[in-house]
Design an enzyme around this catalytic site. Structure first.
Site, mmCIF file in Angstrom:
data_model
loop_
_atom_site.group_PDB
_atom_site.id
_atom_site.type_symbol
_atom_site.label_atom_id
_atom_site.label_comp_id
_atom_site.label_asym_id
_atom_site.label_seq_id
_atom_site.Cartn_x
_atom_site.Cartn_y
_atom_site.Cartn_z
ATOM 1 N N GLU A 129 4.748 -10.851 -6.305
ATOM 2 C CA GLU A 129 3.704 -10.955 -7.339
ATOM 3 C C GLU A 129 4.124 -10.352 -8.676
ATOM 4 O OE1 GLU A 129 3.770 -9.036 -4.711
ATOM 5 O OE2 GLU A 129 2.597 -7.206 -4.892
ATOM 6 N N ASP B 28 -15.439 -12.859 -23.947
ATOM 7 C CA ASP B 28 -16.201 -12.974 -22.703
ATOM 8 C C ASP B 28 -17.648 -13.399 -22.951
ATOM 9 O OD1 ASP B 28 -13.854 -11.987 -21.756
ATOM 10 O OD2 ASP B 28 -14.575 -9.929 -21.533
ATOM 11 N N LYS C 79 -9.299 -12.393 -16.972
ATOM 12 C CA LYS C 79 -9.413 -12.664 -18.415
ATOM 13 C C LYS C 79 -8.746 -13.985 -18.819
ATOM 14 C CE LYS C 79 -10.411 -10.833 -22.530
ATOM 15 N NZ LYS C 79 -11.597 -10.044 -22.860
ATOM 16 N N CYS D 27 5.290 -6.078 1.701
ATOM 17 C CA CYS D 27 5.655 -4.658 1.750
ATOM 18 C C CYS D 27 4.912 -3.947 2.893
ATOM 19 C CB CYS D 27 5.423 -4.016 0.390
ATOM 20 S SG CYS D 27 6.264 -2.443 0.245
ATOM 21 N N TYR D 28 3.902 -3.102 2.594
ATOM 22 C CA TYR D 28 3.146 -2.465 3.675
ATOM 23 C C TYR D 28 2.592 -3.533 4.627
ATOM 24 C CZ TYR D 28 -0.492 0.196 6.081
ATOM 25 O OH TYR D 28 -1.281 0.777 7.041
ATOM 26 N N GLY E 199 0.848 -1.194 0.000
ATOM 27 C CA GLY E 199 0.000 0.000 0.000
ATOM 28 C C GLY E 199 0.877 1.235 0.000
ATOM 29 N N HIS F 199 8.124 -7.460 -3.568
ATOM 30 C CA HIS F 199 6.865 -7.893 -4.195
ATOM 31 C C HIS F 199 7.029 -9.206 -4.969
ATOM 32 C CE1 HIS F 199 4.424 -4.329 -3.297
ATOM 33 N NE2 HIS F 199 5.596 -3.711 -3.280
#
Ligand code: XMP
Length: 520
Positions: free
Chosen positions: A170, A227, A376, A82-83, A55, A168
């Site tokens: 991710e 979609d 997606k 992190c945060y 954050g 991070h």
């Protein structure tokens, strides 16, 4: 929670979505919720693990998003990122301070012994991506530092039912990021990777059965895109074709022979589909309109009118009107996440391209959004599981307002003809050169600028056409594609030789930001 999985609490990082995506890629179901989701709800979810995201705040700032970490730790093992790591430290009695030397961008961290047996044999030191101004000064009791950054600050720590990373995992730039998330899921949380394609399909089919009941029928607007095709196929497989009425509207703004070929595809995959040619309605309403937002509004309004009229008058639909109680929509998870901002406020972006937006209320229909929890790439995976052809699943995105927003200025038959012919040449060349799937989206834009040309012995005075081709992950940011000159030369030659009305071709070399992908 749709099924037992990981809970990602969002403390405001731009990267929060990525955490959930990575876990899903590892076949662990995950959901994102605002940081202040009540403890009661969290307990009911019974998550396998709770991840505290990064954050933008400092934990000591007034207004920083805070909550009790011990309460969460009692529910499930934690991963602070992190945060999230700093919050764990502060809340459990350690200390965080402003760093004299901030760590932004790449950093080489060194792991010490005692982190996780699965990884420590392989990884001693690794490249990570960091973005933080605060550092951990003292650890809460029971915690130990397991990795240090280049400047010697704690880069990872481990404690009772909690791991935390100052970097991070991710983001793709962090080496072994996925393995770290996997180790957390497996080693600390004991989770089994069960979110596989067949499981996802079964789960969604059950949810549709429960929502729609045994008698109701569903109306489903098709756009030719991934979609809506996946949603229609999923519903048809679950409820049967006679209960799922699909409508595909030709708004006159589609590409070369698109309406015909997409209709054929739909029929081949067994959808119960009504094709409506409303070209005239759309083009007459658009005549003389050049403002982009105005065009979008008109297209949205006419779409609803055509849809309603079709429901009331089409012989394949009138007999079912009474039974149709639901409208299907291809809403995706990023739209859902966007609609709760980190502060819990309302959505800041209502996309004007959700052109079935006004329908459910006017027609008194309930909404079925079977893929609203999917990203997606998961929709594509689901489509594959449903047996949809790759061609349909891997198409470039195409905007709802179609070619109307690629004609700069007012739309007319001639400009649409030029775009259809040029787009067809450009896209065919991409396919011939095996470039189509390397590119996120490619198209032509017709500019309201005339320039002088010379063709044969005569002087011409025709329009300028721009080619646009971008790479992207999700359409939020994009970069222009670096074609070989020879490729551009071929496309340019073929267009100027074959298409009447274009005297000059340019290539758009602008990324997003600062530009957008479409020109309007
Ligand atoms: P921009 O131009 O905003 O586009 O960078 C990002 C992605 O969204 C698509 N796009 C639209 N899609 N209706 C749609 O259905 C619209 O009005 C619309 N405007 C942009 C665009 O093609 C790209 O994939």
């Amino acid at each position: 929670m749709k099924e037992r999985g990981f809970l990602v609490l969002d403390f405001g990082s731009q990267l929060t979505q990525l955490i959930a995506r990575r876990l899903r890629e590892l076949n662990y179901y995950s959901e994102i919720h605002p940081f202040n989701l009540s403890l009661e709800k969290i307990k009911l979810m019974n998550p396998l693990g709770i991840i505290l995201s990064g954050g933008p705040n400092s934990v000591y700032e007034t207004g920083a998003p805070l909550r009790s970490v011990a309460e969460l730790q009692a529910v499930a093992p934690l991963l602070g990122i992190c945060y999230g790591m700093q919050l764990i430290v502060k809340d459990l009695g350690g200390e965080v301070e402003r760093a004299s030397h901030r760590e932004y961008g790449f950093n080489q961290v060194r792991w010490s012994q005692g982190f996780t047996p699965a990884l420590e044999a392989q990884i001693k030191s690794q490249k990570v991506w960091m973005s933080h101004g605060d550092i951990v000064k003292t650890l809460p009791s029971g915690f130990q530092v397991v990795a240090l950054s280049e400047s010697g600050h704690p880069a990872a720590m481990k404690g009772p039912r909690a791991w935390a990373l100052q970097f991070h995992p991710e983001v793709a730039h962090t080496e072994h990021g996925t393995e770290l998330l996997k180790a957390y899921a497996q080693d600390l949380c004991g989770a089994k990777p069960s979110w596989t394609a067949p499981h996802m399909l079964e789960n969604l089919m059950n949810a549709v059965r429960t929502q729609v009941g045994t008698q109701d029928h569903v109306l489903c607007g098709l756009s030719g895109g991934v979609d809506s095709s996946v949603v229609a196929t999923l519903l048809t497989k679950t409820l049967g074709a006679e209960r799922v009425h699909c409508v595909f509207v030709n708004n006159g703004l589609l590409r070369h022979q698109e309406f015909e070929s997409v209709m054929e595809h739909y029929k081949k995959i067994g959808l119960n589909v009504v094709g409506v040619d409303a070209t005239h309605e759309f083009l007459s309403e658009l005549a003389g309109v050049s403002d982009p937002e105005q065009k979008r509004k008109i297209i949205g309004r006419v779409f609803i009118e055509v849809f309603e009229k079709t429901m009331k008058s089409h012989d394949k639909l009138v007999h079912a009107t009474e039974k149709i109680k639901w409208l299907a929509q291809g809403t995706l998870y990023p739209d859902v996440i966007e609609s709760f901002s980190f502060s819990g406020g309302p959505s800041h972006t209502i996309k004007s391209h959700h052109n079935v937006g006004g329908l459910p209320a006017r027609m008194k229909l309930g909404l079925v959004e079977p893929v609203r929890e999917l990203f997606k790439d998961e929709v594509r995976t689901l489509g594959r599981e449903l047996g949809l052809p790759n061609d349909m699943l891997m198409r470039h995105p195409f905007p709802g307002p179609g070619l109307a927003i690629r004609v700069m200025g007012a739309v007319d038959e001639n400009s649409l003809r030029i775009l259809r012919e040029t787009d067809h040449i450009f896209i065919s060349k991409l396919r011939d050169h095996n470039l189509y799937h390397k590119i996120w989206q490619a198209f032509c834009v017709l500019l309201p600028v005339k320039t002088v040309g010379v063709q044969g012995d005569g002087r011409t005075y025709d329009q300028v056409l721009s080619l646009r081709a971008v790479t992207s992950q999700d359409g939020m940011t994009a970069d222009w594609y670096p074609f070989e000159f020879q490729f551009l030369r071929e496309v340019s030659n073929e267009i100027t030789n074959k298409v009447r009305g274009v005297s000059r071709i340019v290539y758009d070399v602008t990324s997003k930001p600062p530009a957008t992908i479409e020109w309007e």
